[in-house]
Enzyme design. Structure first.
Site, PDB file in Angstrom:
ATOM      1  N   CYS A  94      38.761  44.107  42.100  1.00  0.00           N
ATOM      2  CA  CYS A  94      38.634  44.401  43.531  1.00  0.00           C
ATOM      3  C   CYS A  94      38.677  45.916  43.763  1.00  0.00           C
ATOM      4  O   CYS A  94      37.803  46.620  43.295  1.00  0.00           O
ATOM      5  CB  CYS A  94      39.712  43.628  44.312  1.00  0.00           C
ATOM      6  N   HIS A 112      38.982  38.051  42.655  1.00  0.00           N
ATOM      7  CA  HIS A 112      40.291  38.129  42.005  1.00  0.00           C
ATOM      8  C   HIS A 112      40.412  37.051  40.929  1.00  0.00           C
ATOM      9  O   HIS A 112      40.714  35.905  41.249  1.00  0.00           O
ATOM     10  CB  HIS A 112      41.398  37.959  43.045  1.00  0.00           C
ATOM     11  N   GLU A 124      42.696  36.620  38.877  1.00  0.00           N
ATOM     12  CA  GLU A 124      44.096  36.151  38.800  1.00  0.00           C
ATOM     13  C   GLU A 124      44.425  35.175  39.917  1.00  0.00           C
ATOM     14  O   GLU A 124      45.499  34.581  39.926  1.00  0.00           O
ATOM     15  CB  GLU A 124      45.051  37.350  38.819  1.00  0.00           C
TER      16      GLU A 124
END
Lengths: 249, 204
Positions: free
Chosen positions: B81, B185, B187
């Site tokens: 990001c 993202h 994660e």
């Protein structure tokens, strides 16, 4: 295509997960509470009343959720300052939900947006329907009327830097009667940022209405699932069959 | 292998580190220039404003260390990001701000043709990866990833590993020699996201 989201809201009282009815902790969950792998996003709210528990317990719960769940996690409840943002983000939250703190100090929205980005600031708006059919924003767990209308407050918050608006109907919270989509639509249509709608979902059809009638980007549920694997899946199958574009797996 | 998640005061370091640990790799979250220079893999996470990101990197004296690791030693770096955007030449977020300048690219505002599309772009969206992309090995076609952003990286100087569409096509991921970046993202994107991180750790 950007999918409509199904958000699971967890309400924690002193670090323990509760469901709520009309904003009062009502039933303590005892089961294994979250199947993180099939929800799109989590919102965890600290509903501990001031003086009745420890903030530490909530923080510990957030850290634990964050460690286990590889989905976006928003946390809030009692956020009054940038320090509170720091604390929750430090525990692993991705976004912070603010409500009373923003009404008391609208500058907090701007300050937090500048420091952490607008995407980090979720303005939660709790509203009650007045007898004349209009709505009013309430703070302090739905106990203090503010004189603000939800649309005007949401619009102002967007200007101040909020990244998402989470609309909750206090009247519908925990009733399983469906969302208040008049409220939801009024607020969602008054802003360009995504609107998350909350309060009252009791059947899968309520989700469809939240999207189609309430103009929601995401529908939230606090009490509808008792966090079993099949409930989220059934909800999504229902939405898929109703022609709503969601993330299926 | 030493994986270092660069701590520059922005973004959810804990979840990035948690995801890497889940994959079985040793992770250090650090803002120490020496630790960063010595890393085998660097992850530059980040959520927030571009100018603050650069200011924080400078204030912590990390620009040279990152430069040395990424450009000098050619260590694989994954930007997530904002972390990916910082590799660009400049960003137009709230004024014009210079970035690390590793990529011939700019960071520009999302401008969907359809005015009814809400900004920021928040949620799960389809990503189409280019055949042969390293980051998307073993990721099923048309997988969904979680995005939350108002700006995106744009430039001819980057090899687009994957595209996304939100009222306009934009770069969802890039791969440029040892530099990797995702606008989404990983994660926060469950299994597919973990696979992207695994590919960065094991295939770069």
């Amino acid at each position: 295509m950007l999918r409509k989201r199904l958000i699971t809201v967890l309400t924690l009282n002193d670090g323990v997960l509760f469901r709520t009815r009309n904003f009062q902790p009502d039933y303590r969950y005892t089961a294994n509470f979250v199947d993180a792998w099939s929800v799109d996003e989590l919102v965890a709210l600290d509903i501990t009343r001031p003086g009745e528990g420890s903030r530490e317990h909530f923080h510990r719960a957030i850290a634990e959720l964050s460690r286990q769940c590889f989905v976006p996690l928003a946390a809030g409840g009692g956020v009054r300052s940038v320090d509170d943002f720091h604390a929750l983000l430090g525990m692993g939250a991705d976004k912070v939900v603010i409500n009373t703190g923003a009404v008391e100090n609208p500058g907090l929205i701007t300050e937090a947006a500048r420091l952490f980005g607008t995407q980090c600031v979720v303005l939660s708006v709790d509203a009650r329907r007045r007898t004349d059919g209009t709505y009013e924003v309430y703070t302090h767990f739905g106990s203090h009327p503010t004189g603000l209308t939800p649309e005007a407050w949401a619009r102002r918050a967007e200007d101040l830097g909020a990244g998402e608006i989470m609309i909750t109907s206090i009247d519908r919270d925990g009733t399983l009667e469906g969302y208040d989509n008049d409220l939801n639509r009024q607020v969602a249509d008054s802003v360009r940022i995504p609107a998350l709608v909350c309060g009252g979902a009791g059947r899968w059809k309520d989700f469809v209405d939240g999207f189609e009638l309430g103009h929601a980007a995401a529908v939230c549920t606090t009490n509808i699932y008792h966090f079993t694997e099949t409930s989220v899946r059934s909800a999504k199958m229902f939405l898929h069959d109703a022609g709503i574009s969601i993330r299926e797996s | 292998m030493k994986v270092v998640v660069v701590d520059y005061g922005l973004g959810n370091l804990r979840s990035v580190a948690g995801a890497v640990e889940r994959l079985g790799a040793q992770t250090t979250v650090s803002s120490d220039p020496t630790t960063i220079q010595d890393a085998d893999r660097l992850i530059l996470p980040g959520v927030g404003a571009f100018a603050d990101g650069m200011a924080n990197l400078r204030a912590r004296g990390l620009v040279d260390a990152l430069q040395e690791a990424a450009r000098g030693k050619g260590r694989p770096v994954l930007g997530i990001c904002l972390g990916a955007q910082l590799m660009a030449r400049e960003s137009e977020e709230f004024g014009l701000h210079p970035g690390l300048g590793w990529l011939d690219a700019r960071v520009v505002r999302l401008a969907p043709v359809d005015q009814s599309l809400r900004i920021p772009h928040v949620g799960w969206n389809d990503v189409s990866a280019k055949a042969g992309s390293v980051l998307f090995q073993d990721v099923p076609e048309r997988s969904l990833f979680y995005f939350v952003h108002s700006f995106h990286i744009d430039g001819m100087g980057i090899d687009r590993a994957a595209m996304c569409d939100y009222g306009q096509p934009f770069t969802a991921a890039f791969e440029a020699d040892n530099l990797y970046g995702t606008q989404f993202h990983p994660e926060k994107s469950q299994l597919q996201g973990l696979q992207v991180l695994r590919n960065f750790l094991e295939r770069t």
